[in-house]
Scaffold this motif. Sequence first.
Motif, mmCIF file in Angstrom:
data_model
loop_
_atom_site.group_PDB
_atom_site.id
_atom_site.type_symbol
_atom_site.label_atom_id
_atom_site.label_comp_id
_atom_site.label_asym_id
_atom_site.label_seq_id
_atom_site.Cartn_x
_atom_site.Cartn_y
_atom_site.Cartn_z
ATOM 1 N N PHE A 221 0.833 -1.458 -0.231
ATOM 2 C CA PHE A 221 -0.293 0.303 -0.057
ATOM 3 C C PHE A 221 1.392 1.479 -0.093
ATOM 4 N N ALA A 222 0.569 2.466 -0.362
ATOM 5 C CA ALA A 222 1.258 3.985 -0.470
ATOM 6 C C ALA A 222 -0.001 5.072 -0.994
ATOM 7 N N TRP B 151 -5.110 6.054 -1.124
ATOM 8 C CA TRP B 151 -3.801 5.375 -0.466
ATOM 9 C C TRP B 151 -4.414 4.676 -1.410
ATOM 10 N N TRP B 152 -3.616 3.990 -2.182
ATOM 11 C CA TRP B 152 -4.163 2.447 -3.098
ATOM 12 C C TRP B 152 -2.847 1.090 -2.434
ATOM 13 N N TYR B 153 -3.710 0.035 -2.644
ATOM 14 C CA TYR B 153 -3.939 -1.422 -2.126
ATOM 15 C C TYR B 153 -3.528 -1.719 -3.015
ATOM 16 N N ASP C 3 -4.265 2.900 11.102
ATOM 17 C CA ASP C 3 -3.235 3.640 11.881
ATOM 18 C C ASP C 3 -1.545 3.283 12.406
ATOM 19 N N ALA C 4 -1.061 3.650 13.359
ATOM 20 C CA ALA C 4 -0.094 2.990 13.767
ATOM 21 C C ALA C 4 -0.353 2.199 15.368
ATOM 22 N N GLU D 97 -2.426 8.588 7.962
ATOM 23 C CA GLU D 97 -1.543 7.534 7.492
ATOM 24 C C GLU D 97 -1.491 6.067 7.984
ATOM 25 N N ILE D 98 -1.305 5.102 6.862
ATOM 26 C CA ILE D 98 -1.728 3.706 6.892
ATOM 27 C C ILE D 98 -0.842 3.370 7.555
ATOM 28 N N ALA D 99 -0.027 2.362 8.638
ATOM 29 C CA ALA D 99 0.702 2.349 8.759
ATOM 30 C C ALA D 99 0.607 0.541 8.919
#
Length: 369
Positions: free
Chosen positions: A191-192, A201-203, A227-228, A260-262
């Motif tokens: 993902f990013a 964000w894509w996965y 998230d984190a 933000e995706i962790a």
Amino acid sequence: MSTPTPPENPEQPEQPEQPEQQTSAAPAAPPLPPAPPAPPYSAPPAGDPRLPAYPAPPAGVAPAPVPPSATRSSKLAIFALVAAGIGLIFAAIPFVTWFSGLFLLAGFIMGLIALIKKNQGGNGFSIAAIVVSVVGWILSIIMTFVSFGLISGAAYDGLLDDYATELEGDAPYADDSTTEALPVEVTESAFAQVEYSEDLWWYAVILDNPNEDYIFAYEAIEITALDASGVVIDSATEYPTLLAGKNAVFGAFTDIGTNEIAEIEIALPDANLAALSPADETGTIAVKDVTASSDEYVSYTSGMVTSTFGEELSDVYLTVIARDAAGAIIGGGWDTVDVVPADGSAVPFEVGLSVLLTDGASFEVYPSL
């Protein structure tokens, strides 16, 4: 001249004697019958002088009108509340809610009339009928959407069943095999953040169906973004048909915002949801002549897709996974081909990617249903 005076004590003329009249005694009247006894506590008869006398109204003046009864009818208000109550019950039932409007409208109008008109009573019932009618309309709108959702869900389930039957043949395969289906496995994921959008964000997920004779037809795959701190910040659901071998899904999270995706978690369908579909009867989908091209902003992959299924396929998915020179997933994309014929004819496709391919980059194409 003198006035003559009358003589004193003038002689009065003698009156002639009246002859004696013979008087006879009148016969005695018979005795009166005794009066009947008066009933006890009876009202005095009319004209009794003991009754108080009221003066009659003057001539030409009408007597004062008798005031109407102070009690006002509450029937209209009660009817209004009953109609509104029936409408509220109908409004809470899917599909039946479409007929609730008649009762709710009748209850609202009758309640309003009963509340406004002075000769109507039951103001409490009238107000309750109006309130229930309004609540019923709101509930009816909600249940209308629910009804359409149930219809859409039933139609979608029917399409899935029909399509699964097409994949497996006119009649379902009898599961005579002694081998149970194995679960699907995640072989790789990534993902990013999309470069041109801060909250997108894509996965990408690559899956392996290790069963040669089983497929997973439109079973849900849940992808959850954390998230984190491990808090869920978005999720997505994919419904691919996983044929035997490698498959891929590519999509995007759209509600990340400033988070933000962790990490991502992937929930796969259970093995018992697999459908028996022998490999020698199911068919395959293949791609060939695949190339990549880029302009200033976007990269594309194109090629030809064919099928060995015994019938024409519709909406065939082509998922592309892009990798950098080190082999790490850096993006991807997907598109569909409307029709792939059953005679093996090749159909062209083109897929736009979420990343611009640079020197040393590579890509893979995964066809699926």
